[in-house]
Design a protein around this motif. Structure first.
Motif, short mmCIF file in Angstrom:
data_model
loop_
_atom_site.label_atom_id
_atom_site.label_comp_id
_atom_site.label_asym_id
_atom_site.label_seq_id
_atom_site.Cartn_x
_atom_site.Cartn_y
_atom_site.Cartn_z
N UNK A 82 3.31 -5.23 -13.65
CA UNK A 82 3.22 -4.30 -12.52
C UNK A 82 1.94 -3.47 -12.65
N UNK A 83 1.21 -3.34 -11.54
CA UNK A 83 -0.08 -2.62 -11.56
C UNK A 83 -0.13 -1.64 -10.39
N UNK A 84 -0.50 -0.39 -10.71
CA UNK A 84 -0.74 0.63 -9.69
C UNK A 84 -2.22 1.01 -9.72
N UNK A 85 -2.89 1.04 -8.57
CA UNK A 85 -4.30 1.44 -8.51
C UNK A 85 -4.46 2.65 -7.59
N UNK A 86 -5.64 3.26 -7.63
CA UNK A 86 -5.89 4.44 -6.80
C UNK A 86 -6.30 4.11 -5.37
N UNK A 87 -6.37 2.81 -5.04
CA UNK A 87 -6.73 2.41 -3.70
C UNK A 87 -8.15 1.89 -3.57
N UNK A 88 -8.98 2.11 -4.58
CA UNK A 88 -10.36 1.62 -4.53
C UNK A 88 -10.45 0.14 -4.89
N UNK A 89 -9.37 -0.41 -5.42
CA UNK A 89 -9.33 -1.82 -5.78
C UNK A 89 -7.89 -2.29 -5.64
N UNK A 90 -7.70 -3.54 -5.20
CA UNK A 90 -6.35 -4.08 -5.09
C UNK A 90 -5.90 -4.62 -6.44
N UNK A 91 -4.61 -4.60 -6.73
CA UNK A 91 -4.11 -5.04 -8.04
C UNK A 91 -4.54 -6.46 -8.42
N UNK A 92 -4.54 -7.38 -7.48
CA UNK A 92 -4.92 -8.76 -7.80
C UNK A 92 -6.38 -8.84 -8.22
N UNK B 64 -12.64 16.43 -7.44
CA UNK B 64 -12.24 15.46 -8.48
C UNK B 64 -11.19 14.48 -7.95
N UNK B 65 -10.43 14.90 -6.94
CA UNK B 65 -9.36 14.04 -6.40
C UNK B 65 -9.81 13.08 -5.32
N UNK B 66 -11.09 13.10 -4.95
CA UNK B 66 -11.58 12.16 -3.93
C UNK B 66 -11.72 10.77 -4.54
N UNK B 67 -11.11 9.78 -3.92
CA UNK B 67 -11.16 8.39 -4.41
C UNK B 67 -12.23 7.64 -3.65
N UNK B 68 -13.15 7.00 -4.39
CA UNK B 68 -14.30 6.34 -3.77
C UNK B 68 -14.31 4.85 -4.11
N UNK B 69 -14.61 4.06 -3.10
CA UNK B 69 -14.78 2.62 -3.26
C UNK B 69 -16.25 2.29 -3.03
N UNK B 70 -16.83 1.52 -3.94
CA UNK B 70 -18.27 1.25 -3.86
C UNK B 70 -18.57 -0.22 -4.09
N UNK B 71 -19.62 -0.70 -3.41
CA UNK B 71 -20.07 -2.09 -3.59
C UNK B 71 -21.21 -2.18 -4.59
N UNK B 72 -21.62 -1.06 -5.17
CA UNK B 72 -22.76 -1.05 -6.07
C UNK B 72 -22.45 -0.22 -7.31
N UNK B 73 -23.20 -0.47 -8.38
CA UNK B 73 -23.07 0.33 -9.60
C UNK B 73 -24.21 1.33 -9.73
N UNK B 74 -25.09 1.39 -8.74
CA UNK B 74 -26.21 2.32 -8.77
C UNK B 74 -25.75 3.74 -8.41
N UNK C 171 0.86 -1.18 0.00
CA UNK C 171 0.00 0.00 0.00
C UNK C 171 0.89 1.23 0.00
N UNK C 172 0.61 2.14 -0.92
CA UNK C 172 1.45 3.31 -1.08
C UNK C 172 1.04 4.42 -0.13
N UNK C 173 1.93 5.36 0.09
CA UNK C 173 1.66 6.47 0.99
C UNK C 173 0.48 7.31 0.53
N UNK C 174 0.25 7.34 -0.78
CA UNK C 174 -0.86 8.11 -1.34
C UNK C 174 -2.22 7.46 -1.09
N UNK C 175 -2.23 6.21 -0.60
CA UNK C 175 -3.46 5.47 -0.39
C UNK C 175 -3.74 4.45 -1.47
N UNK C 176 -2.95 4.48 -2.54
CA UNK C 176 -3.11 3.51 -3.61
C UNK C 176 -2.40 2.20 -3.32
#
Length: 317
Positions: free
Chosen positions: A196-206, A83-93, A13-18
């Motif tokens: 190699x994969x970098x994500x924004x933190x809303x999803x893990x690379x695997x 625009x820079x707020x990163x959101x993780x969601x369990x729904x597509x609604x 996990x990166x310092x940026x939250x990703x």
């Protein structure tokens, strides 16, 4: 070939939250590394869905060029920060979050009241500073999507009170891969792929990698379900007969041909489109005084007006 699988080499996990992840696929045949690497990179960057704030309603504000008395940032700066707020969601609604505060206060993402199933990955993300005791009320529209949407693409009458935000739905920010050759005892060459994969933190690379594989599988499975050429040809032939049949009783006068072409057809006792379809292109040109120019006129008229193409194998009955 042995069954392929991803071997995780590194995850952090990166310092940026990703998140950052490194994976290995080995025992590939020569040339397969570039094929798999390119495909996965394209899908990871372009087809994995994510969630973002797409619009915001600020009480008392009607356009993005306004300012809020007592707030250090203007509306454009606030929209850029949102625009820079990163959101993780369990729904597509579509969901809505709300924020109602009184200053003075430093406004950060963790103050947003969110519905269940929605989580902010970077809660300390800065939004604005309120320097006086004013009340500030905002409502956020949270959407799921793929890729990137410009604010101008999101305007509609239902959300006219909302200010639109450029939305970045892509949870995967960067993908690299490299290919290494391996030599066995027989000096035969195989390949291994390091991804190699970098994500924004809303999803893990695997998780992103598994989704990319599933999207690819679904794409090729749909191709396998395509009907074979023989069945398609039969259906096309059948559809052509159904398409032509309603036009067979149309008089050739309806085609509005030139006088020369019309007279030649009439002399040959060709009175309807059905009669005309009994002739191949070569047979038409054999009619008395019916040259290539007249034949081309008939062909183009049939195609443009009735979507009918004369076939070379047409024969007289």
């Amino acid at each position: 070939m042995n069954d392929l699988y991803f071997k995780p080499l590194k995850s952090e996990k990166l310092q940026s939250g990703g998140y950052y992840g490194q994976f290995l696929i080995d025992k590939l045949k020569l040339g397969q590394g570039i094929t798999i690497g390119n495909q996965l990179r394209r899908v990871l960057l372009g087809e994995i869905g994510g969630t973002a704030i797409s619009a915001v309603r600020i009480v008392g504000i009607r356009h993005e060029f306004a300012t809020i008395p007592g707030v250090r940032e203007d509306i454009l700066e606030i929209l850029l920060n949102l625009k820079g707020i990163v959101i993780k969601s369990d729904t597509t609604e579509i969901k809505f979050g709300r924020l109602k505060v009184q200053g003075p206060l430093v406004l950060t993402a963790d103050l947003i009241d969110l519905p269940s199933g929605i989580q902010i990955v970077n809660p300390n993300h800065y939004i604005a500073t309120i320097s006086t005791s004013i009340n500030l009320e905002l409502e956020f529209k949270i959407e799921h999507g793929i890729g990137y949407k410009l604010a101008s693409q999101l305007f509609n009458d239902e959300n006219k009170n909302f200010l639109q935000i450029d939305s970045i739905f892509m949870p995967v920010q960067k993908v690299n891969f490299k290919i290494e050759n391996l030599y066995d005892a027989d000096n035969s060459i195989s390949e291994r792929l390091i991804l190699e994969i970098w994500t924004n933190g809303s999803i893990e690379p695997i998780e992103a990698l598994k989704k990319a594989c599933q999207i690819t599988i679904n794409c090729f499975n749909s191709l396998l379900k395509t009907q074979n050429t023989k069945e398609t040809t039969k259906k096309t032939s059948s559809n052509r007969k159904l398409t032509i049949e309603p036009y067979t009783n149309i008089a050739i006068e309806e085609l509005q041909l030139s006088v020369r072409s019309y007279n030649c057809l009439k002399k040959a006792k060709i009175n309807t489109v059905g009669d005309l379809l009994q002739y191949s292109p070569d047979q038409l040109q054999e009619l008395k005084n019916f040259g290539r120019k007249s034949a081309d006129e008939v062909f183009s008229t049939l195609k443009n007006k009735l979507n009918i193409i004369l076939k070379k194998d047409a024969t007289n009955n």
